[in-house]
Scaffold this motif. Structure first.
Motif, PDB file in Angstrom:
ATOM      1  N   GLY A 152      41.713  43.267  72.364  1.00 17.05           N
ATOM      2  CA  GLY A 152      42.560  42.555  71.425  1.00 17.05           C
ATOM      3  C   GLY A 152      43.539  43.455  70.702  1.00 17.05           C
ATOM      4  N   VAL A 153      43.975  42.980  69.552  1.00 20.93           N
ATOM      5  CA  VAL A 153      44.914  43.714  68.709  1.00 20.93           C
ATOM      6  C   VAL A 153      44.358  43.701  67.289  1.00 20.93           C
ATOM      7  CG1 VAL A 153      46.907  43.115  70.139  1.00 20.93           C
ATOM      8  CG2 VAL A 153      46.288  41.657  68.195  1.00 20.93           C
ATOM      9  N   ALA A 154      44.922  44.552  66.446  1.00 21.06           N
ATOM     10  CA  ALA A 154      44.456  44.612  65.060  1.00 21.06           C
ATOM     11  C   ALA A 154      45.549  45.235  64.201  1.00 21.06           C
ATOM     12  CB  ALA A 154      43.175  45.437  64.960  1.00 21.06           C
ATOM     13  N   SER A 155      45.460  44.980  62.902  1.00 23.70           N
ATOM     14  CA  SER A 155      46.350  45.655  61.964  1.00 23.70           C
ATOM     15  C   SER A 155      45.546  46.113  60.758  1.00 23.70           C
ATOM     16  CB  SER A 155      47.509  44.747  61.536  1.00 23.70           C
ATOM     17  OG  SER A 155      47.061  43.663  60.737  1.00 23.70           O
ATOM     18  N   PHE A 156      46.034  47.156  60.113  1.00 30.14           N
ATOM     19  CA  PHE A 156      45.274  47.811  59.053  1.00 30.14           C
ATOM     20  C   PHE A 156      46.193  48.272  57.922  1.00 30.14           C
ATOM     21  CE2 PHE A 156      43.074  48.452  63.061  1.00 30.14           C
ATOM     22  CZ  PHE A 156      41.765  48.109  62.761  1.00 30.14           C
ATOM     23  N   ASP A 157      45.605  48.378  56.749  1.00 32.47           N
ATOM     24  CA  ASP A 157      46.205  49.011  55.566  1.00 32.47           C
ATOM     25  C   ASP A 157      47.622  48.538  55.266  1.00 32.47           C
ATOM     26  OD1 ASP A 157      43.839  50.349  55.339  1.00 32.47           O
ATOM     27  OD2 ASP A 157      44.739  52.321  55.100  1.00 32.47           O
TER      28      ASP A 157
ATOM     29  N   LYS B  95      44.146  38.595  60.738  1.00 30.88           N
ATOM     30  CA  LYS B  95      44.198  39.155  59.388  1.00 30.88           C
ATOM     31  C   LYS B  95      44.290  40.680  59.429  1.00 30.88           C
ATOM     32  CE  LYS B  95      43.045  35.028  57.748  1.00 30.88           C
ATOM     33  NZ  LYS B  95      43.970  34.161  56.992  1.00 30.88           N
ATOM     34  N   PRO B  96      45.074  41.275  58.545  1.00 31.25           N
ATOM     35  CA  PRO B  96      44.996  42.728  58.405  1.00 31.25           C
ATOM     36  C   PRO B  96      43.684  43.129  57.749  1.00 31.25           C
ATOM     37  CG  PRO B  96      46.441  41.807  56.728  1.00 31.25           C
ATOM     38  CD  PRO B  96      46.057  40.671  57.625  1.00 31.25           C
TER      39      PRO B  96
END
Length: 565
Positions: free
Chosen positions: A54-59, A237-238
């Motif tokens: 998958g993908v993800a986002s952070f901070d 969601k981040p």
């Protein structure tokens, strides 16, 4: 957060960075003035494949956010695109990056110099095989917010059951998911969390043994990130994450861990290096220090409304935990020796450098809410020794009832109470020396440094839901603690004995609230998360629970709601 001035051409370095004795995977930096090239490809040929985790986002901040994925192959050029619409007709930023085995083909692009308060969509493409990832959704933070909704979670154990809590958060209206650690567990297959009841799910840990090597840790991350509910949460969601102990080994401290045996498992420093390198590959974070990449503590300003201070109470400064059994002698419990060790001013949970940084952050911030995002319970949780030593015994329920009765009589100034009865409830010690109760000097220094400000503290780690009023030793109220239940790890219900019933669990919950001063809410058996909504006037916390981990068909309920102003 400070904006980094690196350009795409300088994407830090292609190899992993070495600093402070640790090697962590860097984030690749993209700035507004990059000469990113639009790459031509045939959209109709693209298939969602080969980005298997998958993908993800952070901070997220008001000017930046990190986007992440992992591709199946090494030495493949990957195109990344960020758009303000989900059809990618309005591409805001794009670039190319090549996968590398040195970071297990993971990619983390830190987008800087963005505008505030954006809704963003992102994806990754390989023209080599016409692969495309799912579309991720993320945000940049506003500069002036009137509301912020944070879903707060911790303690996800793959083999303890389905990740329905992640699914619930993914489908919630939270702005951000704050993960307080124990993102995975290091134990082997069939160990902690695995029961006869959940065996049919076939969610046994991979690799089968306890994880120690870099490849072990990477494999465990990939197993967890293969879960559809966790992938959905990251996609929608981040995340803002900090580590706890199980990302390394149970009850970690700066020089070792309870679940590490140097004689059979080798150097703890090597194991820690492996764990943190894999962490940085799969859970990237913005770093406040270019010189020491092991520093995970940092702050996030959410719209000048919430100053979220992320702390590392686990690794960077923690001295070894006290062991209560070390103070049990042939003549009984040596309370004087225990108290001397407990109040030793040289012992720390944060370390002096981090503690000074936290105090500086608290004092320099002018936001409405000062929030400590950290791992372990900060509230004072002293429990009668008699209760602690009777867990799981047949007479536990009787002892529990007797102690609560005595406490209520004491509160009502019952003149018939004997000294022996009073001693049964006042002979109390911290139930968890791994928490702030094991490091009271650091806690008092933080409280003393508030200078009249009130704090809201997030906590995880215990697998149970708690709400405490925080008070200094002199009785001054300094804020509240909001502690989340676990995503899937079992709670107190597993320690109350094989025959624990809903009635016993309910009685235990009520008993602890009665016995522990400052404890206002406690749930000992449900899995879930907290939804905390901050406004300019108050914070509302809802403890949200799922009804099962054994079926993908689940419901949620709000177990408790608190509003604090």
């Amino acid at each position: 957060m400070k904006t980094k001035k690196n350009t795409r051409r300088n994407f830090i370095q292609k190899a992993l960075m070495a600093s402070g004795g640790l090697i962590l995977a860097p984030n690749f930096i993209s700035c507004r003035d990059d000469d990113d090239l639009k790459v031509d490809y045939d959209e109709s040929l693209l298939n969602v494949q080969n980005f298997n985790y998958g993908v993800a986002s952070f901070d997220p901040s008001s000017t930046s956010v990190i986007i992440w994925t992992r591709f199946i192959n090494t030495d493949v050029e990957i195109i990344w695109e960020v758009s303000t619409d989900n059809n990618f007709n309005s591409i805001l930023r794009t670039g190319k990056i090549t996968t590398e085995s040195s970071r297990d083909n993971t990619l983390a692009i830190e987008l800087t110099e963005l505008e505030a308060d954006l809704k963003l969509y992102y994806r990754f493409i390989s023209t080599t095989d016409n692969s495309v990832s799912v579309i991720g959704e993320t945000i940049t933070l506003p500069t002036d917010a009137t509301q912020a909704k944070l879903a707060v979670c911790s303690c996800s154990n793959y083999q303890a059951g389905l990740f329905n809590v992640y699914d619930a958060m993914a489908n919630s209206d939270a702005d951000i998911i704050v993960h307080l650690g124990d993102y995975f567990y290091e134990y082997g297959a069939g160990g902690y969390g695995s029961t006869a009841e959940n065996a049919f799910l076939n969610r046994f840990h991979e690799p089968a043994g306890e994880i120690i090597s870099l490849d072990d840790y990477r494999t465990r991350y990939k197993q967890y990130r293969s879960d559809a509910s966790l992938q959905l949460a990251h996609q929608k969601k981040p995340f803002i994450c900090v580590w706890d102990d199980h990302e390394i080994a149970n009850d970690t401290y700066k020089e070792g861990a309870e679940n590490h045996d140097e004689a059979t498992e080798g150097s703890f420093e090597v194991r820690k290096q492996n764990a943190l390198q894999a962490y940085s590959e799969f859970l990237p974070f913005s770093r406040i220090s270019a010189d020491d990449n092991s520093i995970i503590y940092r702050s996030v300003n959410i719209g000048n409304l919430v100053n979220l201070i992320l702390m590392d109470t686990r690794l960077i400064g923690r001295d070894k935990q006290l062991n209560i059994t070390d103070y049990v002698t042939a003549t009984g419990f040596d309370a004087a020796a225990f108290q001397t060790a407990l109040t030793d001013p040289s012992r720390s949970i944060l370390g002096v450098t981090q503690r000074d940084w936290v105090l500086s952050e608290l004092n320099s911030s002018s936001t409405k809410w000062q929030v400590l995002g950290q791992q372990v319970l900060m509230g004072q949780m002293y429990i009668p020794i008699e209760l602690l030593t009777s867990f799981g015994l047949p007479e536990f329920g009787t002892i529990l009832t007797e102690l609560v009765t005595i406490k209520l009589r004491l509160l009502n100034n019952d003149p018939t109470l004997t000294n022996e009865e009073i001693a049964r409830i006042t002979t109390a010690i911290p139930y968890n020396l791994d928490a702030w109760d094991g490091y009271p000097i650091d806690r008092e220094i933080i409280y003393a440094g508030l200078n009249g400000k009130k704090i809201v503290t997030f906590a995880g780690d215990t697998h149970n839901a708690w709400q405490n009023t925080l008070k200094a030793q002199n009785g001054t109220e300094v804020g509240i603690e909001l502690a989340t239940s676990s995503i899937s790890s079992p709670g107190f219900e597993t320690y109350l004995g094989a025959n624990s019933s809903p009635e016993l669990i309910a009685g235990f919950q009520e008993a602890l609230i009665a016995l522990i001063d400052g404890l206002n809410y406690f749930d000992a058996s449900k899995r879930g998360y907290m939804m905390t909504t901050f406004t300019t006037s108050d914070v509302t916390s809802e403890w949200i629970f799922v009804d099962t981990l054994l079926s993908e068909s689940y419901t949620t309920e709000t177990g408790y709601t608190l509003t604090y102003s």
